[in-house]
Design an enzyme around this catalytic site. Structure first.
Site, PDB file in Angstrom:
ATOM      1  CB  CYS A   1      -0.923   0.023   1.204  1.00  0.00           C
ATOM      2  SG  CYS A   1      -2.142  -1.260   1.095  1.00  0.00           S
TER       3      CYS A   1
ATOM      4  CG  HIS B   1      -3.403   3.205   0.918  1.00  0.00           C
ATOM      5  ND1 HIS B   1      -3.756   2.741  -0.323  1.00  0.00           N
ATOM      6  CD2 HIS B   1      -3.540   2.170   1.782  1.00  0.00           C
ATOM      7  CE1 HIS B   1      -4.092   1.459  -0.212  1.00  0.00           C
ATOM      8  NE2 HIS B   1      -3.978   1.094   1.057  1.00  0.00           N
TER       9      HIS B   1
ATOM     10  CG  ASN C   1      -6.708  -1.301  -0.183  1.00  0.00           C
ATOM     11  OD1 ASN C   1      -5.907  -0.877  -1.010  1.00  0.00           O
ATOM     12  ND2 ASN C   1      -6.351  -1.675   1.028  1.00  0.00           N
TER      13      ASN C   1
END
Ligand code: ACO
Length: 335
Positions: free
Chosen positions: A115, A262, A292
């Site tokens: 990430c 993020h 995500n």
């Protein structure tokens, strides 16, 4: 020493939309649970039989970024490709992009920081530009998660969260040192590596070994996440790393024009927003539509915010990420 700045942005999302109700049909979950815990309403999954891949999505996003940068692919001096889901175990996806863009020879490097991958890649590009080693750098974040998720009730705490997509930016030398990337902060804490990980297949777990065992209960080749532990660390690390960046460049939270966190979980982004007292117009979220997308989430959100006119010359932009490793980081950009 030069500064680096972003001069072109692009994104690519597969067409296939998978809603929470679609997931309700294949596992024990509910639209209400997913939305309440994560904010996600739908995500994109590459359709079975489609030619999309991690590298091809990166190529599509890159073509747009290169065109908007007003350069040609052959002007690219370095490719940095952030992903946790490369096309192949090796070689990395960066070289596949180089070939697809018909760039005869330029270094292409994969960045495996999950990430935080895009933040690490921008910081790396910034350093190469600062020293003068390279001028134009293509930075890509792309993920093809859907093919490797456990789409049964057993895997629901992870599989409802992740989506596929790609974003890319072109970075180059800034003519003015008060413009561009002003600071970058990078961290990792490997003692928590297994709290969010995919252990096999890997050299710790070679494929023939898995095939030999052929154990239907073996979940080591699906991603594992200790969700609450990750959540608790994420809110702390996001806050610390944004604070460190603000301190370094001397900005107050109310001066931030756009924070692109993020997109791990809308609740994490909302916690960070509240912590810094930011208004809704100072934070960009799109996890509701894409889930995500790991290394792709920041460049996709950055591109959208820019396309919507929310980032303009003079804007103070903050990128921040936390994820598997654990790794985290932030970038302060004077647009
Ligand atoms: N649908 C319905 N119920 C579910 C689902 C689902 N999809 N998933 C889990 N549940 C159930 C669990 O079984 C559990 O039931 P129980 O209480 O009967 O045992 C209950 O819901 C609560 O489960 P938790 O895992 O404790 O749920 P939590 O509130 O922690 O939310 C979540 C889970 C959304 C994953 C959250 O922990 C989170 O967002 N964590 C951080 C994620 C993150 O930041 N990741 C970093 C980036 S990713 C990367 O780097 C690759």
């Amino acid at each position: 020493m030069y500064n680096s700045k972003i001069i072109g942005l692009g994104k690519y999302l597969p067409d296939n939309i998978v809603t929470n109700s679609d997931l309700e049909k294949i596992m024990e979950t509910s639209d209400a649970w997913i939305e309440e815990r994560t904010g996600i309403k739908e995500r994109r999954h590459i359709s079975k039989g489609s030619n999309d891949s991690t590298s091809s999505m990166g190529v599509e996003a890159s073509k747009i970024a290169i065109e908007r940068a007003g350069i040609s692919a052959r002007d690219i001096d370095l490719i940095l490709f952030a992903t946790l889901s490369p096309d192949y175990y090796f070689p990395g996806s960066g070289v596949l992009v180089q070939d697809a863009l018909n760039i005869p020879d330029c270094p292409a490097m994969d960045i495996r920081m999950q990430c935080s991958g895009f933040v690490y890649a921008v910081a790396t590009a910034d350093q190469f530009i600062k020293t003068g080693m390279y001028k134009n750098i293509l930075v890509i974040g792309s993920e093809f998660h859907s093919g490797g998720l456990d789409m049964t009730t057993r895997g629901r705490n992870i599989s409802v969260i992740f989506g596929d997509g790609a974003g890319a930016v072109v970075m180059t030398r800034a003519e003015n040192e008060s413009v561009g990337v002003l600071s970058s902060q990078l961290h990792s804490e490997g003692k928590y590596a297994k709290e969010l990980s995919l252990i096999g297949p890997s050299t710790g777990r070679w494929v023939p070994e898995i095939m030999k065992e052929n154990d239907p209960e073996d979940i080591s080749y699906y991603p594992y996440m200790n969700g609450q532990f990750v959540f608790k660390n994420a809110v702390v690390r996001f806050t610390q790393v944004i604070n460190a960046g603000l301190e370094k460049v001397g900005w107050k939270p109310n001066e931030i024009d756009m924070l692109i966190p993020h997109q791990a979980n809308l609740r994490i982004a909302q916690f960070v927003q509240k912590k810094f007292g930011l208004g809704d117009n100072q934070v960009y979220n799109n996890i509701q539509r894409y889930g995500n997308t790991t290394a792709a989430s920041i460049p996709i959100a950055l591109t959208e915010a820019w396309e919507q006119g929310k980032i303009n010359p003079g804007s103070k932009v903050v990128l921040a990420a936390f994820g598997s490793g654990f790794t985290w980081g932030s970038i302060m950009i004077q647009w």
